[in-house]
Design a protein around this motif. Structure first.
Motif, short mmCIF file in Angstrom:
data_model
loop_
_atom_site.label_atom_id
_atom_site.label_comp_id
_atom_site.label_asym_id
_atom_site.label_seq_id
_atom_site.Cartn_x
_atom_site.Cartn_y
_atom_site.Cartn_z
N ILE A 105 0.83 -1.20 0.00
CA ILE A 105 0.00 0.00 0.00
C ILE A 105 0.87 1.25 0.00
CG2 ILE A 105 -1.66 1.33 1.36
CD1 ILE A 105 -2.86 -1.32 2.28
N TYR A 106 1.96 1.22 0.77
CA TYR A 106 2.87 2.37 0.82
C TYR A 106 3.49 2.63 -0.56
CZ TYR A 106 6.98 5.19 1.83
OH TYR A 106 7.94 6.18 1.80
N ILE A 107 3.93 1.56 -1.22
CA ILE A 107 4.52 1.71 -2.56
C ILE A 107 3.49 2.26 -3.53
CG2 ILE A 107 5.51 0.47 -4.51
CD1 ILE A 107 7.42 0.83 -2.18
N LEU A 108 2.25 1.78 -3.43
CA LEU A 108 1.19 2.26 -4.33
C LEU A 108 0.91 3.74 -4.09
CD1 LEU A 108 -0.98 1.62 -6.43
CD2 LEU A 108 -2.51 0.99 -4.56
N VAL A 109 0.84 4.13 -2.82
CA VAL A 109 0.61 5.55 -2.50
C VAL A 109 1.77 6.40 -2.98
CG1 VAL A 109 0.35 7.19 -0.59
CG2 VAL A 109 -0.91 5.04 -0.57
N LYS A 110 2.99 5.88 -2.83
CA LYS A 110 4.17 6.63 -3.27
C LYS A 110 4.15 6.86 -4.78
CE LYS A 110 9.20 6.70 -2.82
NZ LYS A 110 9.21 7.99 -2.12
N LEU A 112 1.42 7.02 -6.60
CA LEU A 112 0.31 7.90 -6.94
C LEU A 112 0.50 9.32 -6.43
CD1 LEU A 112 -2.70 5.49 -6.26
CD2 LEU A 112 -1.68 6.08 -8.46
N VAL A 113 1.04 9.44 -5.20
CA VAL A 113 1.16 10.75 -4.57
C VAL A 113 2.50 11.41 -4.89
CG1 VAL A 113 1.14 11.98 -2.36
CG2 VAL A 113 -0.40 10.05 -2.74
N GLY A 114 3.55 10.60 -4.94
CA GLY A 114 4.88 11.15 -5.23
C GLY A 114 5.74 11.20 -4.00
N ASP A 115 6.52 12.28 -3.88
CA ASP A 115 7.53 12.36 -2.84
C ASP A 115 6.95 12.54 -1.45
OD1 ASP A 115 10.08 12.44 -4.50
OD2 ASP A 115 8.93 14.06 -5.40
N ASN A 116 5.69 12.94 -1.33
CA ASN A 116 5.08 13.15 -0.02
C ASN A 116 4.34 11.92 0.47
OD1 ASN A 116 5.95 15.79 0.30
ND2 ASN A 116 4.22 16.60 -0.85
N ALA A 117 4.72 10.75 -0.05
CA ALA A 117 4.02 9.52 0.35
C ALA A 117 4.14 9.26 1.84
CB ALA A 117 4.56 8.34 -0.44
N SER A 118 5.33 9.52 2.41
CA SER A 118 5.52 9.26 3.83
C SER A 118 4.67 10.18 4.69
CB SER A 118 7.00 9.44 4.21
OG SER A 118 7.44 10.74 3.87
N SER A 119 4.41 11.37 4.23
CA SER A 119 3.57 12.30 4.99
C SER A 119 2.09 12.13 4.69
CB SER A 119 3.97 13.75 4.69
OG SER A 119 3.78 14.03 3.32
N PHE A 120 1.78 11.28 3.72
CA PHE A 120 0.39 11.05 3.34
C PHE A 120 -0.40 10.45 4.50
CE2 PHE A 120 -2.90 8.22 1.67
CZ PHE A 120 -3.62 9.08 0.87
#
Length: 241
Positions: A105-110, A112-120
């Motif tokens: 899920i984290y990789i997918l969000v990264k 889709l969202v880009g560099d702010n995936a960790s702060s998503f």
């Protein structure tokens, strides 16, 4: 004539009797004594243990991940002298599957969202207003408010991004570059003719690329050092104008 017919009839009966005798089966009767078998009283204890637990899939019946987990803990058990029960194996496998799902899920969000995936996944990211430079011209954006909000939330990486966009905005307003969201830093660098501005822009572009795209963990002191280079670029821009 009657004698001839009698002989033929006799031969036919004889042949029929031989055929019937050949077709009959002889069944042998077993008259040996039957001895009953008895199971030992400790049968359940003898066939207990992991080797006789057929509720747990092992070997080729398992998937590759299950086999890898089983192999790993079997090796650890042999080395450190412990053995896990089938129930413990199932719990460990469930935990591993959950971790893999979270990672996927984290990789997918990264992606889709880009560099702010960790702060998503953090609350702090919701408090900083998003900015889509593809839908709005950079000259119409109040980047100072974006910088202020990012600093208020101590999101120094995001503040650097907005400061870099502000420099691009000032360069565009002064007709030094022709801004477009699909252009690269190298495109803007080639458009700048002033040597001092060119050198300042090269430095800020380097800082921006490493801090933003390199996901550099920027603290307050690091931000203040980088801020000086952006302020120097903006000051030289005013002098050039």
């Amino acid at each position: 004539m009657s004698r001839f017919l009698f002989i033929i009839f006799f031969l036919l009966n004889l042949l029929a009797a031989k055929a019937a005798e050949a077709d009959s089966l002889t069944v042998a009767v077993d008259s040996s004594k039957i001895i009953p078998k008895h199971f030992s009283e400790n049968l359940s204890e003898k066939y207990s243990g992991n080797d006789f637990d057929y509720d747990v899939m092992e070997g080729e019946a398992e998937n590759y991940l299950g086999r890898a987990i089983t192999w790993f803990f079997n090796r650890m058990g042999d080395i450190f002298g412990f053995h896990l029960s089938p129930e413990a194996y199932q719990i460990i496998k469930i935990i591993v599957y959950i971790l893999l799902i979270v990672f996927a899920i984290y990789i997918l969000v990264k992606l889709l969202v880009g560099d702010n995936a960790s702060s998503f996944f953090s609350r702090k990211s919701k408090m900083v207003a998003p900015l889509n430079i593809q839908e709005e011209h950079i000259e119409n954006i109040d980047l100072d408010s974006y910088i202020k909000n990012a600093l208020k939330e101590e999101n120094y990486r995001l503040a650097i991004r907005y400061m870099y966009l502000k420099s691009l905005k000032l360069l565009s307003l002064n007709n030094i570059i022709n801004w477009h969201f699909e252009k690269t830093n190298s495109d803007y660098y080639r458009e700048i003719e002033n040597a001092a501005l060119k050198e300042n822009f090269k430095k800020t572009s380097y800082l921006y690329d490493n801090i933003w795209y390199g996901e550099y963990a920027l603290d307050k002191a690091g931000f203040e050092n980088a801020q000086k280079d952006f302020e120097r670029l903006n000051q030289n821009l005013k002098n050039a104008g």
